[in-house]
Write an enzyme that holds these catalytic residues in place. Structure first.
Site, mmCIF file in Angstrom:
data_model
loop_
_atom_site.group_PDB
_atom_site.id
_atom_site.type_symbol
_atom_site.label_atom_id
_atom_site.label_comp_id
_atom_site.label_asym_id
_atom_site.label_seq_id
_atom_site.Cartn_x
_atom_site.Cartn_y
_atom_site.Cartn_z
ATOM 1 N N HIS A 1 1.013 -1.285 0.057
ATOM 2 C CA HIS A 1 -0.052 0.068 -0.127
ATOM 3 C C HIS A 1 0.966 1.373 -0.053
ATOM 4 O O HIS A 1 0.527 2.170 -0.679
ATOM 5 C CB HIS A 1 -1.005 0.052 1.151
ATOM 6 C CG HIS A 1 -1.839 -1.114 1.290
ATOM 7 N ND1 HIS A 1 -1.703 -2.052 2.147
ATOM 8 C CD2 HIS A 1 -2.989 -1.219 0.779
ATOM 9 C CE1 HIS A 1 -2.809 -2.896 1.979
ATOM 10 N NE2 HIS A 1 -3.363 -2.427 1.088
ATOM 11 N N GLN B 1 -18.225 -6.939 -0.353
ATOM 12 C CA GLN B 1 -17.397 -7.839 -1.190
ATOM 13 C C GLN B 1 -16.889 -8.935 -0.811
ATOM 14 O O GLN B 1 -16.124 -9.803 -1.308
ATOM 15 C CB GLN B 1 -16.115 -7.089 -1.715
ATOM 16 C CG GLN B 1 -15.103 -6.798 -0.731
ATOM 17 C CD GLN B 1 -14.068 -5.331 -1.305
ATOM 18 O OE1 GLN B 1 -14.462 -4.422 -1.613
ATOM 19 N NE2 GLN B 1 -12.879 -6.084 -1.565
ATOM 20 N N GLY C 1 -3.396 -1.706 -6.759
ATOM 21 C CA GLY C 1 -2.246 -2.718 -7.006
ATOM 22 C C GLY C 1 -2.670 -3.803 -7.934
ATOM 23 O O GLY C 1 -3.544 -4.452 -8.255
ATOM 24 N N SER D 1 0.513 -9.151 1.350
ATOM 25 C CA SER D 1 -1.049 -9.089 1.481
ATOM 26 C C SER D 1 -1.421 -8.992 2.854
ATOM 27 O O SER D 1 -0.708 -9.274 3.729
ATOM 28 C CB SER D 1 -1.434 -10.424 1.004
ATOM 29 O OG SER D 1 -3.023 -10.659 1.391
#
Ligand code: PAF
Length: 286
Positions: free
Chosen positions: A36, A60, A146, A184
């Protein structure tokens, strides 16, 4: 300087009105890591002002996915943003983002039902819905996502084109640990043995990339051999998919052809869902 934190639409609108010049936006779900931060640096190079959103979007996540346990590290995230010179953080609560249960949402279409969309039904509808809402609220000139979520990036580009959203979309390169593991927010769920198993994803992509000159069949076979071995590790890798796809449409490439391709992989180690991909250039002769 500390970033301005906007928690409501009114606070965001007031902060947005004070922005002079161009605005670059990095949407996130928090639990920020070096990946990030590199998007934030890219944002800084792309515009006068940088905004970041932090919102774990319930729409989501499917039933049984990790919405409840998704890492929420707000104070550390604010510090990380401050360290990168971010000017504005939009951190809405759920009822700020969704004052009412949305009835009209973005339909991700056929691309949303293949590859990652087949493994996570409904995921891309929820992701595109929140991204469109965030773009409408923040009104950036540039938004940065990303490349690790390659299908997400392709779908956002497609939504922006199909719905004439006035923003420029930029992809940010995947940041990896020295041993290849793609960063991640979900890596923090992994045990040390699980992390070792998870390395198979990037190793498989490397093996596939090394076979790029030999064509689609050889690429998938080389990557598949690494993944097969990881399927018997402890803990095992449970493969969701390994595909070679067109980077824009995410349709599988099966026959020999020339041009750019993405080799994408996803799987689970324990209950941790991990994805990764690599861009390849295919030659004509295979
Ligand atoms: O990639 C993510 O973190 C999320 O999918 C996004 C784009 C912030 C939408 O919730």
């Amino acid at each position: 300087m500390k970033p301005v934190i906007a928690r409501t639409r009114e606070e965001l609108a007031a902060a947005r009105a004070r922005v002079a010049g161009t605005l670059a936006f990095v949407p996130t779900m928090g639990a920020l890591h070096e990946g990030h931060l590199s998007l934030m640096r890219q944002a800084r190079r792309s515009a006068d002002t940088v905004a970041v959103s932090i919102f774990v979007n319930p729409l989501q996540f499917g039933p049984g996915e990790d919405f409840d346990r998704y890492p929420r590290t707000f104070d550390a995230d604010v510090e990380a943003c401050a360290g990168e010179g971010v000017d504005l953080i939009f951190a809405p609560a759920r009822d700020v983002m969704y004052p009412a249960e949305p009835q009209v949402t973005v339909l991700s279409g056929p691309m949303g039902e293949i590859v990652e969309g087949a493994a996570r039904p409904g995921h891309f509808n929820g992701m595109l819905t929140v991204v469109l809402k965030l773009l409408n609220l923040v009104r950036p000139d540039v938004a940065i996502f990303g490349e690790k979520d390659a299908q997400q990036l392709a779908m956002i580009r497609r939504m922006v084109a199909d719905l004439d959203v006035p923003v420029r979309i930029i992809g940010g390169r995947t940041v990896r640990e020295p041993d290849g593991l793609a960063l991640s927010s979900r890596n923090r769920y992994l045990s040390s043995a699980g992390r070792k198993t998870a390395l198979a994803l990037s190793h498989a992509l490397r093996a596939g990339a090394d076979a790029a000159a030999e064509g689609p069949k050889a690429i998938l076979a080389a990557a598949g051999t690494v993944l097969d071995a990881a399927a018997t590790a402890d803990p095992p890798l449970v493969l969701d998919y390994l595909v070679l796809v067109d980077p824009a449409s995410f349709t599988p490439i099966t026959a020999p052809c020339a041009g750019p391709a993405v080799l994408a992989v996803a799987g689970r180690v324990g209950t941790t869902h991990l994805i990764d991909n690599v861009h390849l250039q295919l030659g004509k002769e295979h």
